[in-house]
Design a protein around this motif. Structure first.
Motif, short mmCIF file in Angstrom:
data_model
loop_
_atom_site.label_atom_id
_atom_site.label_comp_id
_atom_site.label_asym_id
_atom_site.label_seq_id
_atom_site.Cartn_x
_atom_site.Cartn_y
_atom_site.Cartn_z
N ILE A 139 -9.98 49.08 68.64
CA ILE A 139 -8.89 48.34 67.99
C ILE A 139 -7.73 49.27 67.68
O ILE A 139 -6.56 48.91 67.89
CB ILE A 139 -9.40 47.64 66.71
N PHE A 140 -8.02 50.47 67.22
CA PHE A 140 -6.96 51.43 66.89
C PHE A 140 -6.05 51.69 68.10
O PHE A 140 -4.84 51.81 67.96
CB PHE A 140 -7.58 52.73 66.40
N TYR A 141 -6.65 51.78 69.29
CA TYR A 141 -5.88 52.12 70.49
C TYR A 141 -5.29 50.92 71.23
O TYR A 141 -4.60 51.11 72.24
CB TYR A 141 -6.73 52.96 71.44
N LEU A 142 -5.53 49.72 70.76
CA LEU A 142 -4.94 48.56 71.42
C LEU A 142 -3.41 48.64 71.31
O LEU A 142 -2.88 49.03 70.28
CB LEU A 142 -5.45 47.26 70.81
N PRO A 143 -2.71 48.24 72.38
CA PRO A 143 -1.25 48.39 72.39
C PRO A 143 -0.52 47.23 71.69
O PRO A 143 0.44 46.66 72.23
CB PRO A 143 -0.93 48.44 73.89
N PHE A 144 -0.98 46.88 70.52
CA PHE A 144 -0.36 45.79 69.77
C PHE A 144 -0.02 46.27 68.37
O PHE A 144 -0.71 47.13 67.82
CB PHE A 144 -1.31 44.57 69.68
N LYS A 145 1.03 45.69 67.78
CA LYS A 145 1.42 46.08 66.43
C LYS A 145 0.32 45.76 65.42
O LYS A 145 0.18 46.47 64.42
CB LYS A 145 2.71 45.38 66.02
N TRP A 146 -0.46 44.73 65.67
CA TRP A 146 -1.51 44.35 64.73
C TRP A 146 -2.70 45.30 64.77
O TRP A 146 -3.59 45.19 63.93
CB TRP A 146 -1.96 42.91 64.93
N SER A 147 -2.73 46.23 65.72
CA SER A 147 -3.87 47.15 65.79
C SER A 147 -3.94 48.03 64.54
O SER A 147 -5.04 48.42 64.12
CB SER A 147 -3.84 48.00 67.05
N TYR A 148 -2.79 48.34 63.93
CA TYR A 148 -2.81 49.16 62.71
C TYR A 148 -3.52 48.44 61.56
O TYR A 148 -4.51 48.95 61.03
CB TYR A 148 -1.40 49.58 62.30
N PRO A 149 -3.03 47.26 61.15
CA PRO A 149 -3.71 46.62 60.02
C PRO A 149 -5.15 46.19 60.32
O PRO A 149 -6.02 46.26 59.44
CB PRO A 149 -2.83 45.41 59.68
N VAL A 150 -5.43 45.79 61.55
CA VAL A 150 -6.80 45.37 61.88
C VAL A 150 -7.75 46.57 61.88
O VAL A 150 -8.88 46.47 61.38
CB VAL A 150 -6.85 44.59 63.21
N SER A 151 -7.30 47.72 62.39
CA SER A 151 -8.17 48.90 62.32
C SER A 151 -8.39 49.31 60.86
O SER A 151 -9.49 49.76 60.49
CB SER A 151 -7.60 50.06 63.14
N ALA A 152 -7.39 49.12 60.01
CA ALA A 152 -7.55 49.39 58.57
C ALA A 152 -8.57 48.44 57.96
O ALA A 152 -9.38 48.86 57.12
CB ALA A 152 -6.21 49.27 57.85
N VAL A 153 -8.56 47.18 58.37
CA VAL A 153 -9.53 46.21 57.86
C VAL A 153 -10.94 46.59 58.29
O VAL A 153 -11.89 46.53 57.49
CB VAL A 153 -9.17 44.77 58.31
N VAL A 154 -11.11 47.00 59.56
CA VAL A 154 -12.44 47.42 60.03
C VAL A 154 -12.92 48.63 59.25
O VAL A 154 -14.07 48.69 58.82
CB VAL A 154 -12.43 47.70 61.56
N PHE A 155 -12.03 49.59 59.03
CA PHE A 155 -12.41 50.77 58.25
C PHE A 155 -12.75 50.37 56.81
O PHE A 155 -13.72 50.87 56.24
CB PHE A 155 -11.28 51.82 58.26
N ALA A 156 -11.95 49.48 56.22
CA ALA A 156 -12.22 49.02 54.86
C ALA A 156 -13.57 48.31 54.78
O ALA A 156 -14.31 48.49 53.81
CB ALA A 156 -11.10 48.10 54.38
N LEU A 157 -13.89 47.52 55.80
CA LEU A 157 -15.20 46.86 55.84
C LEU A 157 -16.32 47.91 55.85
O LEU A 157 -17.32 47.76 55.14
CB LEU A 157 -15.30 45.96 57.08
N ALA A 158 -16.14 48.96 56.62
CA ALA A 158 -17.13 50.04 56.65
C ALA A 158 -17.24 50.70 55.28
O ALA A 158 -18.33 50.99 54.80
CB ALA A 158 -16.76 51.07 57.71
#
Length: 186
Positions: free
Chosen positions: A21-40
């Motif tokens: 998710i972090f490396y996906l070429p979309f602007k939403w990759s930043y907040p979504v990777s943060a959500v995955v990390f927060a879930l962890a």
């Protein structure tokens, strides 16, 4: 397999998803990777709570939980170093990862001597972990170019986490020092 251990394994399983998710070429990759990390990060707290409340502590969980924490934090810092390619970011990242290596080695060595309790997790270590998680979530959530205020807050929080990291390492080494010196005299 206890629920606490399943949560820890889930946290480890999130790492490849987090990286993709972090490396996906979309602007939403930043907040979504943060959500995955927060879930962890939440599962880190929750697995410990479940293990204590429902008496699900196991040797496997005691081993795996800190490994999962270190893997997730190291993966996030490695990814963020690529985005924040400067010494101001690399210095606290190296401090955090380096401390984890030193303390893991210290705990392993102390366990061999039957002195593992001398370097048990401290309250300052829990605060340090919380600050690391907050800093990483902030830095993951926003593109450095798009949100300079959040970027500065992330750096500030990361430096606080690095300071707490050094402080906790000194406390662990201070606690272990008499045993380290005693065994060195043999």
């Amino acid at each position: 397999m206890t629920l606490a251990n399943q949560l820890t394994l889930f946290r480890i399983a999130l790492i490849p998803l987090f990286v993709v998710i972090f490396y996906l070429p979309f602007k939403w990759s930043y907040p979504v990777s943060a959500v995955v990390f927060a879930l962890a990060a939440i599962t880190d707290w929750f697995d410990g709570y479940v293990a204590r409340k429902y008496n699900q502590s196991t040797a496997f969980g005691a081993f795996l939980d800190p490994v999962a924490d270190k893997l997730m934090v190291a993966a996030a810092l490695v990814l963020l170093v690529g985005v924040h390619a400067n010494a101001w970011f690399a210095i606290p990242a190296v401090i955090i990862v380096g401390r984890e290596i030193v303390i893991s080695a210290l705990r392993e060595w102390m366990a061999e001597l039957g002195q593992r309790a001398s370097v048990a997790v401290s309250y300052i270590g829990k605060i340090k972990t919380t600050m690391q998680m907050v800093a990483i979530i902030i830095l993951l959530a926003f593109s450095p170019d798009a949100a300079p205020i959040w970027n500065q807050l992330g750096y500030l929080t990361l430096y606080i986490a690095a300071g707490l990291t050094l402080w906790s390492m000194v406390l662990y080494l201070k606690a272990a020092w008499p045993i380290l010196m005693e065994n060195g005299k043999e």
